[in-house]
Design an enzyme around this catalytic site. Structure first.
Site, short mmCIF file in Angstrom:
data_model
loop_
_atom_site.label_atom_id
_atom_site.label_comp_id
_atom_site.label_asym_id
_atom_site.label_seq_id
_atom_site.Cartn_x
_atom_site.Cartn_y
_atom_site.Cartn_z
N CYS A 2 35.01 35.11 36.66
CA CYS A 2 34.33 33.66 36.69
C CYS A 2 35.49 32.72 37.46
CB CYS A 2 34.00 33.20 35.11
SG CYS A 2 32.86 34.06 34.48
N ARG A 27 35.83 35.99 42.17
CA ARG A 27 36.11 36.22 40.80
C ARG A 27 34.67 36.43 40.17
NH1 ARG A 27 40.97 33.86 39.18
NH2 ARG A 27 40.24 33.86 37.17
N TRP A 74 30.87 35.96 36.43
CA TRP A 74 30.64 37.06 36.45
C TRP A 74 30.20 37.39 34.90
CZ3 TRP A 74 32.96 41.01 33.24
CH2 TRP A 74 32.96 42.22 33.79
N ASN A 100 35.86 30.23 31.66
CA ASN A 100 36.18 31.51 32.04
C ASN A 100 36.79 32.04 30.84
OD1 ASN A 100 39.01 32.59 34.25
ND2 ASN A 100 37.09 33.72 33.47
N GLY A 101 36.12 33.39 30.56
CA GLY A 101 36.95 33.90 29.40
C GLY A 101 35.83 34.25 28.18
N GLU A 483 42.52 57.09 44.60
CA GLU A 483 42.20 55.95 45.39
C GLU A 483 41.18 55.94 46.20
OE1 GLU A 483 43.01 52.98 44.62
OE2 GLU A 483 42.83 51.71 46.53
N LYS A 487 37.96 53.68 46.16
CA LYS A 487 37.37 52.93 47.15
C LYS A 487 35.85 52.90 47.75
CE LYS A 487 39.69 50.13 47.04
NZ LYS A 487 41.07 50.02 46.52
N GLU A 490 33.45 52.21 44.71
CA GLU A 490 33.35 50.69 44.52
C GLU A 490 32.46 49.76 45.50
OE1 GLU A 490 36.80 48.41 43.76
OE2 GLU A 490 37.83 49.37 45.14
N HIS A 506 39.62 74.29 37.68
CA HIS A 506 39.35 74.45 36.07
C HIS A 506 38.20 73.49 35.98
CE1 HIS A 506 43.35 76.24 35.38
NE2 HIS A 506 43.74 75.44 36.17
N LYS A 605 37.13 40.18 41.30
CA LYS A 605 38.51 40.40 41.86
C LYS A 605 39.63 40.50 40.79
CE LYS A 605 41.48 40.98 45.32
NZ LYS A 605 41.80 42.31 45.85
#
Ligand code: F6R
Length: 610
Positions: A2, A27, A74, A100-101, A483, A487, A490, A506, A605
């Site tokens: 947010c 955000r 968000w 925000n929170g 990574e 990438k 997402e 395995h 982000k």
């Protein structure tokens, strides 16, 4: 998570808020809204979707005024729709709040206030805030007293900004845990989740700290601590420039940031490595005497920063000979890590605001460990709460998928391991200089990889319909495999998993069919032969092999369906090179599939909730 922005001043508040929200869209971007005091009346406009959807609404139904607040969301509580979008108002629609929170004890307030006749419309935790303020005002309290009450009674992490119709000259705010910055321009005041939203008009800033609250007028900031004492304020110059936030000629920030990596690494090398074989971290206040004593390191970080931390562990153990553990931040605090002797905690965070990593730092402090943070934002909460920082020097990263911050983290961790090794006399000056020669060649090698980006772009066309990917790597490139998979998933929404090559047999090998491409990261190194065995295992099961291999290796391309060469380098530098084609593969695959790489669905982000 947010983004919030507030403005009071002579300009058109609608456009100031829209510009600010667009810059904060990284955000969160599932809904957005603004509230403005327009000719004495509180007006709220909000819309599901991105800022451009809000813009359309405002075009049809504009607002005017000189004070207002805005929000890009968000979702945490309540689905992303217009009702749950911020700003939220009190029953009589005199007060509007952006937040925000998470207000953890909102249910208790909601139940009490509902009994007293307050009507709630949304499923959000935020909506209780304007109602609490309204309730207190109706009991004869002032807004300042009501804000103090909120700081005393709200639980959880929050930064919120409120406007009140009867006080059209001030933005009220409070912060506990989520970031909030005050910006001062010429006869105008701003509040925002970060300064990118308010430059260049805001020239000076004050970071609001936990438990602080107050109000902002056109001329000044009135700041109070948790007990209500007014605090002196000392604004500092904002260094961030608008040019840093520009996409330039690139279609997306992510692509721009991928291409920025060679120059960024050059700048880090220039700033950190001296001609006489030393590594310098002038911003870190840790003494050599202390660092020479460190007997154990615990690394805490999340997502891409966790992958960098995994490589950092190998560097710290190999070069500095310090036993190192690396944890995902959200797990670190619950496993009750043992911190005996001179254990130092390293936190790694691009944003410096990740709630899980911050909680890890609190855990470390509770165990009396010193905390050294590798951060890209040196005024962030994590930076401020750490004992010392190392500035990643990646420059602003706006694309939601982290690229350049990752390579900056890896390089800074390598240099820090060399620095510690130097303090402990484990690597001679001559050997350090040999390493430096190799490190200095990395940016040029990445330039060379980027000059062949068209190859990855062509490959991506073949993966438009692919449902699953597997990534394999060993040792330094096990984190590269994780990574690469992160990438891809997402930003292209293709399921992808990364594994250590040795772990493949395995279990994960059961996934292999002709439909599943396996990215094998197999540069020349002491684990090359083992990676080549992985390639053979995949081939025997008719899996499609995408190989990332060293230049000059003929065996790997001969066995692979797709192969991309990276320049030869010592094994400890391979992760910096091998990740570049994986970033490009993810980017171009996302584009092929019609995805928006800078704003992947459900993500934000800066992850400021736990
Ligand atoms: C992935 C990504 C995230 C972040 C993670 C931690 O591309 O960007 O996984 O790495 O949310 O964020 P920071 O580094 O800001 O603590």
């Amino acid at each position: 998570m947010c983004g919030i922005v507030g403005y009071v001043g002579p300009k058109s508040v609608e456009s100031v808020l829209l510009v600010g929200l667009t810059r904060l869209e990284y955000r969160g971007y599932d809904s957005a809204g603004i509230a403005v005091i327009d000719k004495g009346d509180l007006e709220i406009r909000k819309e599901k979707g991105k800022i451009k959807d809000l813009e359309k609404l405002l075009h049809a139904n504009p607002v005017e005024g000189s004070i207002g607040i805005g929000h890009t969301r968000w979702a945490t509580h309540g689905e992303p729709d217009r009702v749950n979008a911020h700003p939220h108002a009190d029953t009589r629609r005199k007060i509007a709040v952006v937040h925000n929170g998470i207000v953890e004890n909102y249910q208790k307030f909601k139940a009490e206030l509902t009994k007293r006749g307050h009507v709630f419309h949304s499923e959000t935790d935020t909506e209780v805030i304007p109602h609490i303020l309204e309730d207190l005002l109706s009991q004869g309290k002032t807004m300042a007293q009501a804000m103090q009450h909120c700081v005393d009674h709200l639980e959880g992490r929050y930064a919120f900004v409120a406007i009140y119709e009867r006080e059209p000259d001030r933005l009220y705010f409070a912060r506990n845990g989520s970031p909030l910055v005050y910006g001062r321009g010429h006869k105008e005041g701003f509040l925002a989740s970060d300064v990118s939203a308010i430059i260049p008009a805001a020239r000076e800033q004050v970071q609001i700290e936990n438990n602080q609250w107050g109000w902002v007028t056109r001329d000044t900031l009135h700041l109070h601590n948790g007990t209500g004492t007014e605090l002196p304020v000392t604004p500092v110059k904002i260094e961030l420039k608008l040019a840093h936030l520009d996409k330039g000629d690139f279609d997306h920030y992510m692509l721009k940031e991928i291409y920025e990596q060679p120059d960024m690494l050059r700048r880090i090398i220039q700033a950190r490595m001296t001609d006489d074989g030393k590594v310098e971290f002038p911003e870190s206040v840790l003494t050599n005497e202390y660092q020479g004593r460190i007997s154990r390191i615990l690394i805490t970080s999340a997502g891409t920063s966790w992958h960098a931390g995994m490589i950092g562990k190998i560097y710290l153990e190999n070069f500095a000979k310090i036993a190192t553990e690396v944890d995902i931040s959200s797990e670190f605090r619950y496993r009750n890590p043992i911190a005996e002797g001179d254990t130092m905690v390293i936190a790694i965070s691009q944003s410096g605001e990740t709630a899980d990593t911050l909680a890890g730092i609190h855990e470390a402090k509770a165990k009396f460990c010193r905390v050294l943070s590798f951060v890209n934002n040196t005024t962030s909460t994590i930076a401020r709460e750490s004992d010392a920082i190392i500035d990643l020097r990646a420059g602003p990263e706006i694309g939601v998928a982290s690229t350049k911050a990752y390579t900056a983290q890896v390089l800074n961790l390598l240099l820090y391991a060399i620095h510690l090794a130097g303090i402990k006399w484990l690597i001679s000056k001559e050997d350090r200089q040999i390493m430096f020669q190799e490190i200095r060649k990395v940016p040029q090698k990445i330039d060379e990889i980027l000059s062949r980006a068209h190859i990855l772009k062509e490959w991506a066309q073949d993966f438009r319909e692919t449902k699953d990917f597997v990534f394999l790597g060993r040792h330094y490139n096990h984190p590269t495999a994780l990574e690469g998979a992160l990438k891809l998933k997402e930003i292209s929404y293709i399921h992808a998993s990364g594994y250590a090559g040795g772990e493949f047999k395995h279990g994960p090998i059961a996934l292999i069919t002709e439909e599943v491409p396996v990215v094998c990261i197999a540069p020349q190194s002491e684990v090359y032969e083992k990676m080549f065995s992985n390639i053979q295992e995949v081939k025997a099961r008719k899996g499609k092999i995408i190989a990332i291999h060293s230049e000059g290796d003929e065996q790997t391309p001969a066995a692979a369906d797709y192969s991309f060469a990276i320049p030869q380098a010592p094994d400890y530098l391979n992760p910096l090179l091998a990740v570049i084609p994986l970033q490009l593969l993810a980017y171009y695959t996302a584009i092929e599939r019609g995805c928006e790489p800078d704003q992947p669905r459900n993500l934000a982000k800066s992850v400021t909730v736990e």
